[in-house]
Design a protein around this motif. Structure first.
Motif, PDB file in Angstrom:
ATOM      1  N   LEU A  81     -10.010 -34.677 -28.290  1.00 58.24           N
ATOM      2  CA  LEU A  81     -10.517 -34.395 -26.952  1.00 58.24           C
ATOM      3  C   LEU A  81      -9.585 -35.014 -25.924  1.00 58.24           C
ATOM      4  O   LEU A  81      -9.293 -36.213 -25.980  1.00 58.24           O
ATOM      5  N   LEU A  83      -9.283 -35.671 -22.013  1.00 60.59           N
ATOM      6  CA  LEU A  83      -9.984 -35.719 -20.728  1.00 60.59           C
ATOM      7  C   LEU A  83      -8.972 -36.025 -19.631  1.00 60.59           C
ATOM      8  O   LEU A  83      -8.599 -37.183 -19.406  1.00 60.59           O
ATOM      9  N   LYS A  90     -14.079 -40.943 -30.879  1.00 65.55           N
ATOM     10  CA  LYS A  90     -15.521 -40.906 -31.112  1.00 65.55           C
ATOM     11  C   LYS A  90     -16.180 -42.196 -30.638  1.00 65.55           C
ATOM     12  O   LYS A  90     -15.614 -43.289 -30.794  1.00 65.55           O
ATOM     13  N   ARG A 100     -19.608 -42.643 -22.290  1.00 59.68           N
ATOM     14  CA  ARG A 100     -18.652 -41.551 -22.463  1.00 59.68           C
ATOM     15  C   ARG A 100     -19.117 -40.301 -21.720  1.00 59.68           C
ATOM     16  O   ARG A 100     -18.344 -39.667 -20.983  1.00 59.68           O
ATOM     17  N   MET A 104     -17.555 -38.215 -18.382  1.00 64.30           N
ATOM     18  CA  MET A 104     -17.148 -36.812 -18.444  1.00 64.30           C
ATOM     19  C   MET A 104     -17.995 -35.918 -17.536  1.00 64.30           C
ATOM     20  O   MET A 104     -17.653 -34.763 -17.317  1.00 64.30           O
ATOM     21  N   HIS A 109     -12.731 -31.108 -19.681  1.00 64.23           N
ATOM     22  CA  HIS A 109     -11.871 -31.647 -20.738  1.00 64.23           C
ATOM     23  C   HIS A 109     -11.429 -30.527 -21.655  1.00 64.23           C
ATOM     24  O   HIS A 109     -11.973 -29.418 -21.625  1.00 64.23           O
ATOM     25  N   LEU A 111     -10.774 -29.451 -25.624  1.00 63.57           N
ATOM     26  CA  LEU A 111     -11.132 -29.760 -27.005  1.00 63.57           C
ATOM     27  C   LEU A 111     -10.183 -28.996 -27.916  1.00 63.57           C
ATOM     28  O   LEU A 111     -10.120 -27.755 -27.867  1.00 63.57           O
ATOM     29  N   SER A 157     -19.544 -36.320 -33.361  1.00 65.16           N
ATOM     30  CA  SER A 157     -18.748 -35.419 -32.524  1.00 65.16           C
ATOM     31  C   SER A 157     -17.916 -36.230 -31.551  1.00 65.16           C
ATOM     32  O   SER A 157     -18.426 -37.146 -30.893  1.00 65.16           O
ATOM     33  N   GLY A 159     -16.930 -35.475 -28.702  1.00 64.48           N
ATOM     34  CA  GLY A 159     -17.430 -35.338 -27.342  1.00 64.48           C
ATOM     35  C   GLY A 159     -18.861 -35.794 -27.156  1.00 64.48           C
ATOM     36  O   GLY A 159     -19.417 -35.680 -26.069  1.00 64.48           O
TER      37      GLY A 159
END
Length: 201
Positions: A81, A83, A90, A100, A104, A109, A111, A157, A159
């Motif tokens: 990821l 950003l 993670k 996090r 965001m 962002h 991926l 995940s 994100g």
């Protein structure tokens, strides 16, 4: 499952989403943890482009399993990821996941999902795809309810979201392939599995 070719495929991943993708597509496979030290690989590649890092990790996972089972086709996959120029790892726990997602919120962002196919201890194909993800300006109350509902499952995940679940409500816009968001560029993977004779053409 559709017609079998006699070739064996091993998915070098613990990811439930990647297993579900292959199963849903009718691809016969077994799954095995690659046992790759991702942090160690990242440490040897400072400043690497996030998409290229996803490729390197996917290749490392495929190779790690292929060296122990050279006669099988081994599929490795990874996701990174980005950003706004910063690579995100993670979250280790729910408080970190909360911070996090706050960081965001209202931002876009990228991926990156990569995959690599190995045989006989060598990578024979690899590829990466990128999705552009824009989170909405969700409220703190929604975020807290989301974290409570999803629990530690979201820590799997990068994100802190699963687009196939409640995480879909975090977004204003998603540009790119759905399977890439889930963690693997499925269409190119299927094309390569057909070319390799792993699945029927």
């Amino acid at each position: 499952m559709i017609a079998q070719t006699g070739e064996r495929l091993i998915l070098a991943s613990r990811s439930a989403a990647r297993r579900a993708m292959l199963t849903g597509a009718g691809v016969p496979f077994t799954a095995q943890d690659a046992g790759v030290d991702e942090a160690a690989i990242k440490a040897t590649l400072p400043g690497i482009d996030p998409a290229e890092l996803a490729l390197e990790l996917a290749r490392a996972k495929a190779l790690a399993v292929s060296r122990h089972d050279p006669e099988a086709w081994v599929l490795g996959s990874d996701q990174t990821l980005d950003l706004e120029g910063t690579m995100v790892s993670k979250a280790r726990n729910l408080p970190e996941a909360r911070e996090r997602l706050i960081s965001m919120r209202g931002r876009t962002h990228h991926l990156n999902a990569a995959a690599a196919l190995a045989r006989d201890g060598a990578v024979v194909w690899s590829g990466v795809d990128t999705a552009r993800m824009t989170l909405r300006r969700f409220s703190d109350a929604f975020l807290d309810a989301y974290l409570e509902a999803e629990g530690e499952d979201l820590l799997g995940s990068v994100g802190c979201y699963r687009l196939e679940g409640l995480g879909s409500q975090l977004f204003d816009r998603v540009e790119g392939d759905y399977f890439t968001v889930l963690g693997m560029p499925l269409w190119p993977v299927l094309a390569e599995l057909r070319r390799a004779g792993v699945i029927a053409t």
